[in-house]
Design a protein around this motif. Structure first.
Motif, PDB file in Angstrom:
ATOM      1  N   PRO A   1       0.822  -1.215   0.000  1.00 31.18           N
ATOM      2  CA  PRO A   1       0.000   0.000   0.000  1.00 31.18           C
ATOM      3  C   PRO A   1       0.851   1.259   0.000  1.00 31.18           C
ATOM      4  CG  PRO A   1       0.074  -0.930   2.204  1.00 31.18           C
ATOM      5  CD  PRO A   1       0.837  -1.880   1.312  1.00 31.18           C
TER       6      PRO A   1
ATOM      7  N   ALA B   1      -5.194   5.468   6.224  1.00 27.45           N
ATOM      8  CA  ALA B   1      -6.395   6.230   5.856  1.00 27.45           C
ATOM      9  C   ALA B   1      -7.451   6.187   6.953  1.00 27.45           C
ATOM     10  CB  ALA B   1      -6.970   5.696   4.542  1.00 27.45           C
TER      11      ALA B   1
ATOM     12  N   VAL C   1      -6.549  -1.050  -1.690  1.00 26.38           N
ATOM     13  CA  VAL C   1      -7.553  -0.140  -2.222  1.00 26.38           C
ATOM     14  C   VAL C   1      -7.324   1.253  -1.657  1.00 26.38           C
ATOM     15  CG1 VAL C   1      -9.289  -1.922  -2.570  1.00 26.38           C
ATOM     16  CG2 VAL C   1      -9.194  -0.722  -0.402  1.00 26.38           C
ATOM     17  N   ASP C   2      -7.875   2.235  -2.351  1.00 23.62           N
ATOM     18  CA  ASP C   2      -7.809   3.599  -1.848  1.00 23.62           C
ATOM     19  C   ASP C   2      -8.622   3.699  -0.562  1.00 23.62           C
ATOM     20  OD1 ASP C   2      -7.068   6.520  -3.171  1.00 23.62           O
ATOM     21  OD2 ASP C   2      -8.726   6.598  -1.727  1.00 23.62           O
ATOM     22  N   GLY C   3      -8.113   4.416   0.399  1.00 22.56           N
ATOM     23  CA  GLY C   3      -8.798   4.530   1.678  1.00 22.56           C
ATOM     24  C   GLY C   3     -10.198   5.102   1.569  1.00 22.56           C
ATOM     25  N   THR C   4     -10.439   5.922   0.545  1.00 21.80           N
ATOM     26  CA  THR C   4     -11.764   6.528   0.381  1.00 21.80           C
ATOM     27  C   THR C   4     -12.794   5.523  -0.103  1.00 21.80           C
ATOM     28  OG1 THR C   4     -11.243   7.209  -1.891  1.00 21.80           O
ATOM     29  CG2 THR C   4     -10.757   8.776  -0.123  1.00 21.80           C
TER      30      THR C   4
ATOM     31  N   GLY D   1      -2.286   6.866   1.473  1.00 20.62           N
ATOM     32  CA  GLY D   1      -3.728   6.931   1.309  1.00 20.62           C
ATOM     33  C   GLY D   1      -4.386   5.619   0.967  1.00 20.62           C
ATOM     34  N   LYS D   2      -3.612   4.548   0.966  1.00 19.65           N
ATOM     35  CA  LYS D   2      -4.132   3.233   0.602  1.00 19.65           C
ATOM     36  C   LYS D   2      -4.280   2.347   1.841  1.00 19.65           C
ATOM     37  CE  LYS D   2      -3.691   4.137  -3.875  1.00 19.65           C
ATOM     38  NZ  LYS D   2      -4.833   4.230  -4.813  1.00 19.65           N
TER      39      LYS D   2
END
Length: 295
Positions: free
Chosen positions: A25, A75, A103-106, A28-29
């Motif tokens: 990661p 994240a 994956v992206d944290g968002t 932000g991941k």
């Protein structure tokens, strides 16, 4: 680690279990240790080559839905936290059909607390798609909505979300699915009335030629495949869904699971090693609920 990938496009036999590097990661991941991952029709399209290959890679990954635990914190998520996420992308080097995914944290949300990981894995793609499709239609309380493909996962979530908002929902499905559709909170039909509904959500992908005429003059119509909205006629507002990852909204949908608003349906489970068998079952059709892979 093991991952389900395709190196050459084709039928279910094209799915291979490969030994690949564990993804790292970045900023932000979040890295998730996969506990369960649903198989969706879009995975069959990826396998068949509908969307092309992952750029610059020797293989293309499969899988959009994931439920598991945070393996590397980031994240705002702590290691060991139970989460769900949408692993977005039709041509990506690695999807959720693996032992680990980044994956992206968002895109990540706390998992529903009242269900196991296998059931939680059926939530992200189809519930977000249903929610975002309803956002395109924006049906007001008391208005009428027709959902085609009402017995499917996307259609089922759309029925429950719309009914919870006070919309009068009718589900179009096979006669054998009447009890299921009514149990989700919709009236049932096999023969929708022409121009009979304020809004139509075409979850069955029947297309504008067949489904648009069921929309009243000045109503709204939503397709669930990007770039497939039919031309507007009779003052009907038309749109097509291009689902997006949204961890904030996914967390709200998970809470609706815990509140009993959304029903998670698992059809069958398979070991990750049996991903080709899951794809063969997917290709047969007639599935009520989702097939889920367990690493």
């Amino acid at each position: 680690m093991r991952a389900a990938v395709v190196t050459e496009f084709g039928g279910p036999e094209a799915v291979a279990i490969a030994d690949v590097e564990v993804p790292e990661p970045g900023a932000g991941k979040v890295r998730i240790k996969v506990a369960a991952a649903a198989v969706n029709p879009v995975d069959g399209g990826t396998r068949a080559g509908v969307f092309g290959a992952a750029p610059g890679g020797a293989y293309t990954g499969l899988g959009w839905d994931v439920a598991g635990t945070v393996d590397v914190a980031g994240a705002g998520f702590a290691a060991g936290e139970a989460v769900v996420a949408l692993v977005h992308g039709v041509a990506k080097p690695l999807g959720s059909h693996a032992e680990y995914v980044v994956v992206d944290g968002t895109a990540v949300a706390p998992a529903p607390a009242t269900v196991d990981a296998v059931h939680a894995a059926t939530l992200p793609l189809n519930a977000l798609a249903a929610d975002q499709a309803l956002g395109l239609l924006d049906p007001a309380p008391g208005t009428s909505l027709l959902v085609t493909g009402a017995a499917g996962s996307l259609g089922g979530y759309a029925i429950q979300l719309a009914a919870a908002r006070g919309v009068t929902v009718t589900g179009l499905a096979r006669e054998s699915d009447e009890e299921l559709v009514r149990g989700l909170g919709a009236a049932f039909t096999t023969a929708p009335a022409a121009a009979g509904y304020d809004a139509v959500l075409d979850a069955a992908v029947l297309g504008g030629e067949q489904a648009l005429p069921w929309t009243r003059d000045g109503g709204a119509f939503a397709a669930v495949i990007p770039n497939t909205a039919p031309p507007p006629v009779r003052g009907i507002r038309t749109a097509a869904l291009d689902v997006r990852a949204d961890g904030t909204r996914l967390a709200e949908l998970a809470r609706l699971v815990d509140d009993g608003v959304l029903t998670l349906r698992v059809a069958e489970t398979y070991d990750l090693a049996d991903a080709p068998k899951a794809h063969a079952r997917l290709a047969e059709g007639g599935i009520r609920g989702r097939l889920v892979l367990v690493p």
